[in-house]
Design a protein around this motif. Structure first.
Motif, PDB file in Angstrom:
ATOM      1  N   ALA A  32      -3.315   3.727   4.655  1.00 33.05           N
ATOM      2  CA  ALA A  32      -3.645   2.337   4.319  1.00 33.05           C
ATOM      3  C   ALA A  32      -2.617   1.381   4.919  1.00 33.05           C
ATOM      4  O   ALA A  32      -2.964   0.323   5.450  1.00 33.05           O
ATOM      5  N   ASP A  73      -3.201   6.332  -2.569  1.00 32.33           N
ATOM      6  CA  ASP A  73      -3.205   7.208  -1.399  1.00 32.33           C
ATOM      7  C   ASP A  73      -1.762   7.594  -1.074  1.00 32.33           C
ATOM      8  O   ASP A  73      -0.944   6.717  -0.754  1.00 32.33           O
ATOM      9  N   ILE A 102       2.042   4.095  -4.362  1.00 28.78           N
ATOM     10  CA  ILE A 102       2.082   5.483  -4.854  1.00 28.78           C
ATOM     11  C   ILE A 102       3.150   5.664  -5.932  1.00 28.78           C
ATOM     12  O   ILE A 102       3.082   6.600  -6.710  1.00 28.78           O
ATOM     13  N   HIS A 161       0.824  -1.206   0.000  1.00 29.17           N
ATOM     14  CA  HIS A 161       0.000   0.000   0.000  1.00 29.17           C
ATOM     15  C   HIS A 161       0.862   1.262   0.000  1.00 29.17           C
ATOM     16  O   HIS A 161       0.490   2.263  -0.617  1.00 29.17           O
ATOM     17  N   ARG A 162       1.972   1.200   0.657  1.00 32.44           N
ATOM     18  CA  ARG A 162       2.832   2.396   0.731  1.00 32.44           C
ATOM     19  C   ARG A 162       3.650   2.570  -0.546  1.00 32.44           C
ATOM     20  O   ARG A 162       3.936   3.689  -0.957  1.00 32.44           O
ATOM     21  N   THR A 190      -0.706   9.074   1.499  1.00 32.82           N
ATOM     22  CA  THR A 190      -0.460   9.068   2.944  1.00 32.82           C
ATOM     23  C   THR A 190      -0.190   7.633   3.395  1.00 32.82           C
ATOM     24  O   THR A 190      -0.527   6.679   2.698  1.00 32.82           O
ATOM     25  N   ASP A 235      -3.553   7.261  -8.712  1.00 36.00           N
ATOM     26  CA  ASP A 235      -4.676   7.439  -7.787  1.00 36.00           C
ATOM     27  C   ASP A 235      -4.454   6.762  -6.433  1.00 36.00           C
ATOM     28  O   ASP A 235      -5.380   6.644  -5.639  1.00 36.00           O
TER      29      ASP A 235
END
Length: 180
Positions: free
Chosen positions: A112, A107, A100, A96-97, A109, A105
Motif C-alpha cells: 500500500a 497489510d 500495522i 499505510h506502513r 507488506t 488487519d
C-alpha cells in the motif's frame, strides 16, 4: 520576469530528483517508514509551498497580462496542486506502513505504501513536465521581447511615438513594484 523564469526552470529538475528518490524508497521494504519517507515528504511539501508562493507572485505581476500568461498561470496552479498532492501521498505512504502497528488487519507488506509512493512520483513527473513547458515558453517570450527593440531600432520605419494627451493619460494608477 527573468528571475521568475529562472525559478520556474529550477522546479522541474527538483521534481525529477524527488521523483527518483520516491522510486528508490518504493523499491525497498520500507521498514522504517517515518525515517525513510518523512524527509522526502518534507522536501516535497517545501517545494509545494515555494511553488505556491511563486504562483501568487506571478499572479500579482505583469505575467497574467502577457500573451498566454493567464493560461500558463492556470497550468502552474494545477502543477502546484499536483506537487501538494504528491506530498500528501508521501504522508499516506507513511500512514499505510505504520498502520500495522495499530491495526491487526492492516497489510503487513509495503504494497500500500509503495502504491502511494508510485502515485506521488507520477504526480511529480506531471508537474515537472508542466513547469518545464511553462519555463521554456516564458524564456522564449522574454527572448523575443528582448530582440524586438533591436529589430525596431535597425529598421527605423516606425512612426515616432505620440505623446499621451492628458485626457488619455491613466488617472490614479498605483505604482506596482515588480519582482526582478
Amino acid at each position: 520576469m527573468t528571475e521568475h523564469t529562472r525559478l520556474l526552470g529550477q522546479v522541474s529538475p527538483a521534481l525529477k530528483d524527488l521523483s527518483a528518490e520516491t522510486r528508490r524508497i518504493r523499491k525497498g521494504e520500507i521498514t522504517k517508514p517515518v525515517r525513510e519517507i518523512a524527509p522526502l515528504s518534507l522536501r516535497v511539501h517545501e517545494l509545494a509551498a515555494q511553488c505556491t508562493r511563486q504562483v501568487h507572485d506571478l499572479s500579482v505581476s505583469q505575467y497574467p497580462a502577457m500573451e498566454g500568461g493567464a493560461e500558463s498561470l492556470a497550468h502552474l496552479a494545477g502543477a502546484c496542486a499536483r506537487i501538494s498532492l504528491a506530498a500528501t501521498l508521501c504522508n499516506l505512504a507513511i500512514h499505510h506502513r505504520t498502520e500495522i502497528l495499530v491495526s491487526e488487519d492492516a497489510d503487513p507488506t509495503p504494497a500500500a505504501s509503495a502504491e502511494q509512493l508510485r502515485r506521488a512520483g507520477e504526480e511529480m513527473q506531471r508537474a515537472a513536465t508542466t513547469y518545464r513547458t511553462v519555463a521554456q515558453q516564458l524564456s522564449r517570450r522574454l527572448a523575443s521581447a528582448a530582440a524586438r527593440p533591436q529589430v525596431l531600432h535597425r529598421g527605423s520605419r516606425q512612426a515616432p511615438a505620440k505623446p499621451m494627451t492628458p485626457a488619455l493619460a491613466p488617472q490614479n494608477v498605483p505604482t506596482v513594484r515588480r519582482p526582478t
